[in-house]
Design a protein around this motif. Structure first.
Motif, PDB file in Angstrom:
ATOM      1  N   LEU A 113       0.825  -1.216   0.000  1.00 50.11           N
ATOM      2  CA  LEU A 113       0.000   0.000   0.000  1.00 50.11           C
ATOM      3  C   LEU A 113       0.863   1.272   0.000  1.00 50.11           C
ATOM      4  O   LEU A 113       0.551   2.246  -0.694  1.00 50.11           O
ATOM      5  N   GLU A 199       1.708  -1.937  12.127  1.00 47.21           N
ATOM      6  CA  GLU A 199       0.913  -2.670  11.147  1.00 47.21           C
ATOM      7  C   GLU A 199       0.653  -4.100  11.622  1.00 47.21           C
ATOM      8  O   GLU A 199       1.575  -4.843  11.942  1.00 47.21           O
ATOM      9  N   VAL A 212      -6.961   1.174  12.351  1.00 51.06           N
ATOM     10  CA  VAL A 212      -7.061   2.163  11.272  1.00 51.06           C
ATOM     11  C   VAL A 212      -8.024   1.634  10.212  1.00 51.06           C
ATOM     12  O   VAL A 212      -7.869   0.516   9.718  1.00 51.06           O
ATOM     13  N   THR A 240       1.516   2.242   6.773  1.00 51.46           N
ATOM     14  CA  THR A 240       1.606   2.394   8.233  1.00 51.46           C
ATOM     15  C   THR A 240       3.026   2.755   8.667  1.00 51.46           C
ATOM     16  O   THR A 240       3.222   3.631   9.518  1.00 51.46           O
ATOM     17  N   ARG A 261     -18.382   1.084   9.092  1.00 53.79           N
ATOM     18  CA  ARG A 261     -17.448   0.565   8.098  1.00 53.79           C
ATOM     19  C   ARG A 261     -17.837  -0.868   7.769  1.00 53.79           C
ATOM     20  O   ARG A 261     -18.096  -1.669   8.659  1.00 53.79           O
TER      21      ARG A 261
HETATM   22  C1  G1P Z   1      -4.678  -1.881   5.008  1.00 49.32           C
HETATM   23  C2  G1P Z   1      -3.662  -1.172   5.917  1.00 49.32           C
HETATM   24  C3  G1P Z   1      -4.068  -1.319   7.379  1.00 49.32           C
HETATM   25  C4  G1P Z   1      -5.489  -0.803   7.588  1.00 49.32           C
HETATM   26  C5  G1P Z   1      -6.439  -1.546   6.638  1.00 49.32           C
HETATM   27  C6  G1P Z   1      -7.850  -0.966   6.719  1.00 49.32           C
HETATM   28  O1  G1P Z   1      -4.568  -3.264   5.235  1.00 49.32           O
HETATM   29  O2  G1P Z   1      -2.375  -1.708   5.679  1.00 49.32           O
HETATM   30  O3  G1P Z   1      -3.164  -0.603   8.201  1.00 49.32           O
HETATM   31  O4  G1P Z   1      -5.879  -0.973   8.931  1.00 49.32           O
HETATM   32  O5  G1P Z   1      -5.988  -1.453   5.276  1.00 49.32           O
HETATM   33  O6  G1P Z   1      -8.723  -1.695   5.917  1.00 49.32           O
HETATM   34  P1  G1P Z   1      -5.210  -4.349   4.199  1.00 49.32           P
HETATM   35  O7  G1P Z   1      -6.655  -4.467   4.568  1.00 49.32           O
HETATM   36  O8  G1P Z   1      -5.003  -3.815   2.835  1.00 49.32           O
HETATM   37  O9  G1P Z   1      -4.454  -5.620   4.470  1.00 49.32           O
END
Ligand code: G1P
Length: 298
Positions: A113, A199, A212, A240, A261
């Motif tokens: 990301l 993270e 988050v 992060t 959400r």
């Molecule tokens: C990403 C971010 C993570 C965040 C999340 C929210 O993770 O890396 O810090 O809390 O989105 O949806 P992913 O869901 O792409 O693994």
């Protein structure tokens, strides 16, 4: 201090969507529809509602449908015009309001990301921007501001980076960036200064249960921190970790938004969003409610 307004949003949409295979074998996961709109459109509408007019999509292979979705569909429009289907025409045109500009940039490899956000740097330049993860479908309170509009209002005041947070179950900390925060102050009663951000920590080492959600407003100083960072969790360049670097230079705030959400990156979350948004839908809501009441669940 001269106040800066948020004008641009980044949508990282290069992910493979493996959790939705085979549905996402040949089409982007961001195009999966919740009732009658693809996930990406909800995110773009949310950014638009926050006053943002420049939408930057960080795409990858097999994501053509996203570009087409935000482009004019000439054939379809002229057919609808001929048939005088004005209501449908306006639905179609509302996807792409005249004052909205879209740009597409490719993320050549799936490096995470943070890396996706860095791919948009040359289109953002030296100004603050929002990041919206379309997997997280965010609904503001009924009749109230969208989640990003709530954050943009906070940004107007504080002019520093803000991440959206929500409390998550202890067992789920491994799914999120997790923050530890200071208490809010009188100066910014809705914002909590982030002390620490990690993270996807295991529950026993997570600094809190504040996770988050996929909405960020970031200052351009973030780019330098992403660039200077080695790969993190999962071997990926994590946003992060970039934010953790940014916090050494500037304040970063957490904001507990109002609204809900839906984790549309998971089948359960996607179905929950589908049911709840169908119930609120002006055209089919009543019928769908009656249908749900009629089915026997046990
Ligand atoms: C990403 C971010 C993570 C965040 C999340 C929210 O993770 O890396 O810090 O809390 O989105 O949806 P992913 O869901 O792409 O693994």
């Amino acid at each position: 201090m001269q106040k800066v307004t948020l004008k641009k949003a980044v949508f990282p949409v290069a992910g493979l969507g493996t959790r939705f295979l085979p549905a996402t074998k040949a089409s982007p996961k961001e195009m999966l529809p919740v009732v009658d709109k693809p996930l990406i459109q909800y995110a773009v509408e949310e950014a638009y509602s926050a006053g943002i007019r420049h939408m930057i999509f960080v795409t990858g292979r097999n994501k053509r449908a996203i570009e087409d979705h935000f482009d004019t569909a000439y054939e379809l429009e002229s057919e609808l015009e001929k048939a005088e289907k004005h209501a449908l025409l306006s639905v179609l045109r509302s996807v792409q309001p005249d004052d909205m500009h879209c740009a597409f940039v490719r993320q050549p490899r799936s490096l995470g990301l943070g890396h996706a956000v860095l791919c948009a740097e040359h289109l953002i330049g030296n100004e603050p921007f929002a990041v919206l993860l379309a997997d997280d479908l965010m609904m503001g309170p009924v009749g109230g501001l969208s989640v990003l509009a709530q954050m943009a209002a906070q940004f107007e005041q504080v002019q520093q980076s803000i991440v959206a947070v929500q409390e998550v179950p202890a067992a789920h900390t491994r799914r999120y960036g997790i923050v530890a925060v200071d208490a809010a102050t009188d100066a910014y009663p809705a914002l909590m200064k982030v002390q620490k951000i990690v993270e996807k920590p295991a529950p026993d080492v997570a600094p809190s249960r504040m996770g988050v959600a996929g909405r960020y407003i970031l200052t351009p100083a973030i780019f330098e921190h992403i660039r200077n960072q080695s790969s993190g969790v999962g071997g990926e360049i994590q946003l992060t970790d970039g934010i953790a670097g940014l916090m050494r230079q500037e304040n970063v705030y957490a904001f507990q938004y109002q609204g809900k959400r839906y984790d549309c990156g998971s089948k359960e979350g996607f179905l929950e969003a589908t049911v709840e948004l169908a119930l609120q839908h002006p055209e089919i809501g009543d019928h769908f409610r009656a249908y749900l009441k009629s089915i026997k669940l046990d």
